[in-house]
Design a protein around this motif. Structure first.
Motif, mmCIF file in Angstrom:
data_model
loop_
_atom_site.group_PDB
_atom_site.id
_atom_site.type_symbol
_atom_site.label_atom_id
_atom_site.label_comp_id
_atom_site.label_asym_id
_atom_site.label_seq_id
_atom_site.Cartn_x
_atom_site.Cartn_y
_atom_site.Cartn_z
ATOM 1 N N VAL B 3 0.837 -1.203 0.000
ATOM 2 C CA VAL B 3 0.000 0.000 0.000
ATOM 3 C C VAL B 3 0.872 1.254 0.000
ATOM 4 O O VAL B 3 0.558 2.249 -0.648
ATOM 5 C CB VAL B 3 -0.939 -0.013 1.211
ATOM 6 N N ASP B 93 -3.884 2.769 8.343
ATOM 7 C CA ASP B 93 -4.749 3.117 7.225
ATOM 8 C C ASP B 93 -6.196 3.128 7.705
ATOM 9 O O ASP B 93 -6.719 2.099 8.143
ATOM 10 C CB ASP B 93 -4.561 2.116 6.083
ATOM 11 N N VAL B 100 -0.307 -0.492 7.468
ATOM 12 C CA VAL B 100 0.238 -0.822 6.160
ATOM 13 C C VAL B 100 1.721 -0.472 6.142
ATOM 14 O O VAL B 100 2.144 0.511 6.744
ATOM 15 C CB VAL B 100 -0.512 -0.093 5.023
#
Lengths: 114, 110
Positions: B3, B93, B100
């Motif tokens: 991510v 997140d 992440v």
């Protein structure tokens, strides 16, 4: 001195189960969020799950939801990760870490293979 | 595919200043603080920077962190051979309701 010591890793067949433990010492365990992070061989870090101080909130990465359960025993300063329906892609070194990862254990290797 | 996006590698010579970037989005870096970790070969990760730019006790002031919008950076000044390691960024997140990580950057000291 803060210490986190993981145990319980090993070789397990696909579909099998394993329970990891993390023994904490050197701090007031019941006052901290705790986390499991894993690292597949030769790969990067992946957050797995974390649990609130009193166990009332738990969060998981999507890939383990419904298969893994994080829990804790504040009376015994211990963190656990129950892993069911294990898959080859769960093969990794599993680390326990305190709060926002300010302290880490040495890790325990889980190998899922037939 | 992580991510958070980091360059896979970085390098520098002893004494140089090196920066490692970490790019995210409004749901992670844009709304939460960033941590940086150093992982020496064969060892567990170690917290290097927390809350974007804070150093834990014992981390040399050669290491510094910064953040702007949805990107963060780790700077290492006065590069030393013992800085050769993998470096990771991480943030909570809000959309995924989880932490992440970046894919990691392997730093080589030439």
């Amino acid at each position: 001195e803060v210490q986190l010591v993981e145990s319980g890793g090993g070789l397990v067949q696909p579909g099998g189960s394993l329970r990891l433990s993390c023994a904490a010492s050197g701090f007031t365990f019941s006052m901290y969020w705790m986390t499991w992070v894993r690292q597949a061989p030769g790969k990067g870090l992946e957050w797995v799950a974390n649990i609130k101080e009193d166990g009332s909130e738990k969060y998981y990465v999507d890939s383990v939801k419904g298969r893994f359960t994080i829990s804790r025993d504040n009376a015994n300063n211990s963190l656990y990760l129950q892993m069911n329906s294990l898959r080859a892609e769960d093969t990794a070194v599993y680390y326990c870490a305190r709060r926002f990862f300010d302290y880490w254990g040495q890790g325990t290797l889980v190998t899922v293979s037939s | 595919q992580s991510v958070l996006t980091q360059p896979p590698s970085a390098s520098g010579t002893p004494g140089q200043r090196v920066t490692i970037s970490c790019s995210g989005s409004s749901s992670n870096i844009g709304s939460n603080t960033v941590n940086w970790f150093q992982q020496l070969p064969g060892t567990a990760p170690k917290l290097l920077i927390y809350s974007d730019n804070q150093r834990p006790s014992g981390v040399p002031d050669r290491f510094s962190g910064s953040k702007s919008g949805t990107s963060a950076s780790l700077a290492i000044s006065g590069l030393q051979s013992e800085d050769e390691a993998d470096y990771y960024c991480a943030a909570w997140d809000d959309s995924l309701n989880g932490w992440v990580f970046g894919g990691g950057t392997k730093l080589t000291v030439l």
